[in-house]
Design a protein around this motif. Structure first.
Motif, PDB file in Angstrom:
ATOM      1  N   ASN A  63       0.822  -1.214   0.000  1.00 30.66           N
ATOM      2  CA  ASN A  63       0.000   0.000   0.000  1.00 30.66           C
ATOM      3  C   ASN A  63       0.858   1.267   0.000  1.00 30.66           C
ATOM      4  O   ASN A  63       0.360   2.356   0.262  1.00 30.66           O
ATOM      5  CB  ASN A  63      -0.959   0.007   1.194  1.00 30.66           C
ATOM      6  CG  ASN A  63      -0.236  -0.111   2.525  1.00 30.66           C
ATOM      7  OD1 ASN A  63       0.664  -0.923   2.689  1.00 30.66           O
ATOM      8  ND2 ASN A  63      -0.648   0.686   3.484  1.00 30.66           N
ATOM      9  N   ALA A  64       2.140   1.144  -0.321  1.00 32.93           N
ATOM     10  CA  ALA A  64       3.056   2.289  -0.348  1.00 32.93           C
ATOM     11  C   ALA A  64       2.749   3.207  -1.520  1.00 32.93           C
ATOM     12  O   ALA A  64       2.173   2.791  -2.529  1.00 32.93           O
ATOM     13  CB  ALA A  64       4.502   1.805  -0.440  1.00 32.93           C
ATOM     14  N   VAL A  65       3.193   4.445  -1.385  1.00 32.96           N
ATOM     15  CA  VAL A  65       3.090   5.395  -2.494  1.00 32.96           C
ATOM     16  C   VAL A  65       4.052   4.953  -3.599  1.00 32.96           C
ATOM     17  O   VAL A  65       5.042   4.266  -3.339  1.00 32.96           O
ATOM     18  CB  VAL A  65       3.395   6.842  -2.036  1.00 32.96           C
ATOM     19  CG1 VAL A  65       2.368   7.309  -1.016  1.00 32.96           C
ATOM     20  CG2 VAL A  65       4.806   6.968  -1.498  1.00 32.96           C
ATOM     21  N   PRO A  66       3.793   5.319  -4.840  1.00 33.07           N
ATOM     22  CA  PRO A  66       4.641   4.885  -5.952  1.00 33.07           C
ATOM     23  C   PRO A  66       6.125   5.216  -5.777  1.00 33.07           C
ATOM     24  O   PRO A  66       6.992   4.413  -6.122  1.00 33.07           O
ATOM     25  CB  PRO A  66       4.056   5.622  -7.163  1.00 33.07           C
ATOM     26  CG  PRO A  66       2.628   5.857  -6.804  1.00 33.07           C
ATOM     27  CD  PRO A  66       2.626   6.082  -5.315  1.00 33.07           C
ATOM     28  N   GLU A  67       6.438   6.389  -5.204  1.00 29.34           N
ATOM     29  CA  GLU A  67       7.842   6.772  -5.017  1.00 29.34           C
ATOM     30  C   GLU A  67       8.574   5.803  -4.091  1.00 29.34           C
ATOM     31  O   GLU A  67       9.745   5.500  -4.301  1.00 29.34           O
ATOM     32  CB  GLU A  67       7.955   8.198  -4.446  1.00 29.34           C
ATOM     33  CG  GLU A  67       7.395   9.276  -5.336  1.00 29.34           C
ATOM     34  CD  GLU A  67       5.915   9.572  -5.090  1.00 29.34           C
ATOM     35  OE1 GLU A  67       5.423  10.547  -5.676  1.00 29.34           O
ATOM     36  OE2 GLU A  67       5.250   8.827  -4.339  1.00 29.34           O
ATOM     37  N   ALA A  68       7.904   5.329  -3.065  1.00 30.50           N
ATOM     38  CA  ALA A  68       8.520   4.367  -2.138  1.00 30.50           C
ATOM     39  C   ALA A  68       8.722   3.024  -2.830  1.00 30.50           C
ATOM     40  O   ALA A  68       9.775   2.401  -2.698  1.00 30.50           O
ATOM     41  CB  ALA A  68       7.650   4.210  -0.890  1.00 30.50           C
ATOM     42  N   LYS A  69       7.731   2.588  -3.585  1.00 29.16           N
ATOM     43  CA  LYS A  69       7.860   1.317  -4.303  1.00 29.16           C
ATOM     44  C   LYS A  69       8.998   1.365  -5.316  1.00 29.16           C
ATOM     45  O   LYS A  69       9.754   0.405  -5.467  1.00 29.16           O
ATOM     46  CB  LYS A  69       6.549   0.958  -5.000  1.00 29.16           C
ATOM     47  CG  LYS A  69       5.463   0.480  -4.063  1.00 29.16           C
ATOM     48  CD  LYS A  69       4.219   0.097  -4.849  1.00 29.16           C
ATOM     49  CE  LYS A  69       3.149  -0.470  -3.965  1.00 29.16           C
ATOM     50  NZ  LYS A  69       1.943  -0.834  -4.727  1.00 29.16           N
ATOM     51  N   GLU A  70       9.124   2.476  -6.020  1.00 31.81           N
ATOM     52  CA  GLU A  70      10.186   2.620  -7.025  1.00 31.81           C
ATOM     53  C   GLU A  70      11.568   2.599  -6.384  1.00 31.81           C
ATOM     54  O   GLU A  70      12.524   2.096  -6.976  1.00 31.81           O
ATOM     55  CB  GLU A  70       9.994   3.916  -7.812  1.00 31.81           C
ATOM     56  CG  GLU A  70       8.804   3.888  -8.732  1.00 31.81           C
ATOM     57  CD  GLU A  70       8.456   5.259  -9.300  1.00 31.81           C
ATOM     58  OE1 GLU A  70       9.286   6.189  -9.203  1.00 31.81           O
ATOM     59  OE2 GLU A  70       7.343   5.391  -9.833  1.00 31.81           O
ATOM     60  N   ALA A  71      11.702   3.129  -5.185  1.00 31.92           N
ATOM     61  CA  ALA A  71      12.994   3.198  -4.502  1.00 31.92           C
ATOM     62  C   ALA A  71      13.386   1.872  -3.854  1.00 31.92           C
ATOM     63  O   ALA A  71      14.561   1.627  -3.604  1.00 31.92           O
ATOM     64  CB  ALA A  71      12.968   4.293  -3.443  1.00 31.92           C
ATOM     65  N   ALA A  72      12.407   1.024  -3.602  1.00 31.13           N
ATOM     66  CA  ALA A  72      12.638  -0.225  -2.863  1.00 31.13           C
ATOM     67  C   ALA A  72      13.187  -1.329  -3.766  1.00 31.13           C
ATOM     68  O   ALA A  72      13.017  -1.313  -4.978  1.00 31.13           O
ATOM     69  CB  ALA A  72      11.335  -0.683  -2.219  1.00 31.13           C
ATOM     70  N   ASP A  73      13.837  -2.293  -3.120  1.00 31.46           N
ATOM     71  CA  ASP A  73      14.301  -3.490  -3.812  1.00 31.46           C
ATOM     72  C   ASP A  73      13.200  -4.536  -3.907  1.00 31.46           C
ATOM     73  O   ASP A  73      13.189  -5.353  -4.827  1.00 31.46           O
ATOM     74  CB  ASP A  73      15.491  -4.101  -3.056  1.00 31.46           C
ATOM     75  CG  ASP A  73      16.646  -3.135  -2.951  1.00 31.46           C
ATOM     76  OD1 ASP A  73      17.177  -2.733  -3.997  1.00 31.46           O
ATOM     77  OD2 ASP A  73      17.007  -2.762  -1.806  1.00 31.46           O
ATOM     78  N   PHE A  74      12.311  -4.531  -2.923  1.00 30.72           N
ATOM     79  CA  PHE A  74      11.228  -5.515  -2.838  1.00 30.72           C
ATOM     80  C   PHE A  74       9.942  -4.817  -2.430  1.00 30.72           C
ATOM     81  O   PHE A  74       9.980  -3.782  -1.786  1.00 30.72           O
ATOM     82  CB  PHE A  74      11.522  -6.578  -1.766  1.00 30.72           C
ATOM     83  CG  PHE A  74      12.881  -7.191  -1.866  1.00 30.72           C
ATOM     84  CD1 PHE A  74      13.148  -8.203  -2.775  1.00 30.72           C
ATOM     85  CD2 PHE A  74      13.911  -6.766  -1.040  1.00 30.72           C
ATOM     86  CE1 PHE A  74      14.402  -8.768  -2.866  1.00 30.72           C
ATOM     87  CE2 PHE A  74      15.171  -7.326  -1.119  1.00 30.72           C
ATOM     88  CZ  PHE A  74      15.416  -8.332  -2.039  1.00 30.72           C
ATOM     89  N   VAL A  75       8.825  -5.426  -2.784  1.00 23.80           N
ATOM     90  CA  VAL A  75       7.518  -4.977  -2.302  1.00 23.80           C
ATOM     91  C   VAL A  75       6.868  -6.169  -1.618  1.00 23.80           C
ATOM     92  O   VAL A  75       6.821  -7.267  -2.178  1.00 23.80           O
ATOM     93  CB  VAL A  75       6.624  -4.454  -3.451  1.00 23.80           C
ATOM     94  CG1 VAL A  75       5.241  -4.089  -2.925  1.00 23.80           C
ATOM     95  CG2 VAL A  75       7.272  -3.264  -4.137  1.00 23.80           C
ATOM     96  N   THR A  76       6.409  -5.952  -0.402  1.00 23.39           N
ATOM     97  CA  THR A  76       5.740  -7.007   0.362  1.00 23.39           C
ATOM     98  C   THR A  76       4.266  -6.661   0.467  1.00 23.39           C
ATOM     99  O   THR A  76       3.811  -5.665  -0.089  1.00 23.39           O
ATOM    100  CB  THR A  76       6.375  -7.165   1.763  1.00 23.39           C
ATOM    101  OG1 THR A  76       5.793  -8.290   2.425  1.00 23.39           O
ATOM    102  CG2 THR A  76       6.190  -5.925   2.617  1.00 23.39           C
ATOM    103  N   SER A  77       3.497  -7.484   1.160  1.00 19.73           N
ATOM    104  CA  SER A  77       2.078  -7.174   1.319  1.00 19.73           C
ATOM    105  C   SER A  77       1.900  -5.924   2.185  1.00 19.73           C
ATOM    106  O   SER A  77       2.845  -5.397   2.738  1.00 19.73           O
ATOM    107  CB  SER A  77       1.292  -8.343   1.897  1.00 19.73           C
ATOM    108  OG  SER A  77       2.065  -9.227   2.593  1.00 19.73           O
ATOM    109  N   SER A  78       0.679  -5.489   2.292  1.00 23.41           N
ATOM    110  CA  SER A  78       0.378  -4.217   2.948  1.00 23.41           C
ATOM    111  C   SER A  78       0.625  -4.268   4.454  1.00 23.41           C
ATOM    112  O   SER A  78       0.793  -5.336   5.040  1.00 23.41           O
ATOM    113  CB  SER A  78      -1.077  -3.833   2.694  1.00 23.41           C
ATOM    114  OG  SER A  78      -1.928  -4.650   3.472  1.00 23.41           O
ATOM    115  N   ASN A  79       0.583  -3.097   5.053  1.00 22.80           N
ATOM    116  CA  ASN A  79       0.703  -2.975   6.512  1.00 22.80           C
ATOM    117  C   ASN A  79      -0.384  -3.803   7.190  1.00 22.80           C
ATOM    118  O   ASN A  79      -0.130  -4.450   8.204  1.00 22.80           O
ATOM    119  CB  ASN A  79       0.520  -1.517   6.949  1.00 22.80           C
ATOM    120  CG  ASN A  79       1.497  -0.574   6.314  1.00 22.80           C
ATOM    121  OD1 ASN A  79       2.110  -0.875   5.303  1.00 22.80           O
ATOM    122  ND2 ASN A  79       1.648   0.592   6.902  1.00 22.80           N
TER     123      ASN A  79
END
Length: 119
Positions: free
Chosen positions: A90-106
């Protein structure tokens, strides 16, 4: 701005944070936000990435051993700096783009799921 000022906060009834941030163009400051509609302005070196870097140096922890989790615009530098930057679904797009991985939501125990995989 005097050296006693830590952070300035700005709100506008009709503008989102990214629109407010455009007013900082050319200034020697850092602007970010943790929710839309509120702009946080501080010294250009005040970021979560720099705080994490400083703490790692003090604790003698190598950057390659650091994981960071985040979901907001103010997390993007930290997620990019950490060896394992993890954004929430559920992260904002900028956080997802900066990350190495995306996990499920909070709300879906995203951090717990990553930590269990690593253990």
């Amino acid at each position: 701005i005097t050296s006693n000022v830590i952070k300035l906060l700005f709100r506008h009834p009709n503008k989102i944070s990214s629109e407010l941030a455009t007013a900082l163009s050319g200034l020697d400051v850092h602007g970010t936000w943790s929710f839309d509609g509120l702009l946080e302005v501080s010294n250009r070196n005040v970021t979560k990435a720099n705080a994490l870097r400083w703490l790692a140096e003090k604790l003698n922890i190598k950057a390659k051993d650091i994981a960071a989790f985040g979901d907001q615009n103010n997390d993007k530098e930290m997620l990019a700096w950490a060896a394992y930057g993890v954004a929430m679904d559920n992260a904002v797009p900028e956080a997802k783009e900066a990350a190495d991985f995306v996990t499920s939501s909070n709300d879906d125990e995203g951090i717990s799921k990553v930590l269990k995989r690593w253990s």
